[in-house]
Scaffold this active site. Sequence first.
Site, PDB file in Angstrom:
ATOM      1  N   GLY A  30       5.550   1.558   4.832  1.00 41.92           N
ATOM      2  CA  GLY A  30       5.719   0.109   4.762  1.00 41.92           C
ATOM      3  C   GLY A  30       4.436  -0.647   5.016  1.00 41.92           C
ATOM      4  O   GLY A  30       4.445  -1.822   5.330  1.00 41.92           O
ATOM      5  N   LEU A  59       0.810  -1.214   0.000  1.00 43.30           N
ATOM      6  CA  LEU A  59       0.000   0.000   0.000  1.00 43.30           C
ATOM      7  C   LEU A  59       0.839   1.257   0.000  1.00 43.30           C
ATOM      8  O   LEU A  59       0.503   2.236  -0.628  1.00 43.30           O
ATOM      9  CB  LEU A  59      -0.922   0.015   1.230  1.00 43.30           C
ATOM     10  CG  LEU A  59      -2.002  -1.044   1.251  1.00 43.30           C
ATOM     11  CD1 LEU A  59      -2.801  -0.936   2.541  1.00 43.30           C
ATOM     12  CD2 LEU A  59      -2.910  -0.918   0.058  1.00 43.30           C
ATOM     13  N   ASP A  60       1.942   1.243   0.725  1.00 46.01           N
ATOM     14  CA  ASP A  60       2.635   2.503   0.959  1.00 46.01           C
ATOM     15  C   ASP A  60       4.115   2.260   1.250  1.00 46.01           C
ATOM     16  O   ASP A  60       4.594   2.581   2.319  1.00 46.01           O
ATOM     17  CB  ASP A  60       1.954   3.211   2.139  1.00 46.01           C
ATOM     18  CG  ASP A  60       2.388   4.656   2.267  1.00 46.01           C
ATOM     19  OD1 ASP A  60       3.005   5.173   1.323  1.00 46.01           O
ATOM     20  OD2 ASP A  60       2.112   5.245   3.304  1.00 46.01           O
ATOM     21  N   ARG A  61       4.843   1.679   0.304  1.00 48.98           N
ATOM     22  CA  ARG A  61       6.239   1.308   0.534  1.00 48.98           C
ATOM     23  C   ARG A  61       7.121   2.500   0.874  1.00 48.98           C
ATOM     24  O   ARG A  61       7.955   2.429   1.763  1.00 48.98           O
ATOM     25  CB  ARG A  61       6.808   0.590  -0.698  1.00 48.98           C
ATOM     26  CG  ARG A  61       8.252   0.149  -0.503  1.00 48.98           C
ATOM     27  CD  ARG A  61       8.802  -0.520  -1.733  1.00 48.98           C
ATOM     28  NE  ARG A  61       8.815   0.327  -2.898  1.00 48.98           N
ATOM     29  CZ  ARG A  61       9.748   1.233  -3.154  1.00 48.98           C
ATOM     30  NH1 ARG A  61      10.738   1.422  -2.326  1.00 48.98           N
ATOM     31  NH2 ARG A  61       9.697   1.949  -4.252  1.00 48.98           N
TER      32      ARG A  61
END
Length: 127
Positions: free
Chosen positions: A94, A88-90
């Site tokens: 994370g 989703l949101d590296r």
Amino acid sequence: RYALESGATTINGKVASLNQIIQNGDRMENVVHRHEPPVSATPVKILLEDKEREFLVPVHTSGRYYRNTLVAILMSDFLSFASAVNRLDRLMSGLMIVPTSSPCAQKLTHEFVSGTVRKEYVARCKG
């Protein structure tokens, strides 16, 4: 150029040269050696676990791993099944959705591919 000069690139099992002409049907291989960043001692934090729908949302800020991935850590420490469906949101946190069963992994993969799931970012600002 470096790969050719260092012998890391082969054509048909023989070290390739800079002026070698590749023919139709030749097999080219390039050996790459990567070092993974050290594994963080920071524990994985589970933000949400939905046992009924068979997924969890962990967060773990980490580098780009090939072997010591978040899913590998979850399977080693917590779960018998885990699958990476979508990060989703590296770059920010994370955050991931991790299915804990094969049917859930298939369903979530289909939802991401078909576009029925979308990301939404909410920002809280001061000043």
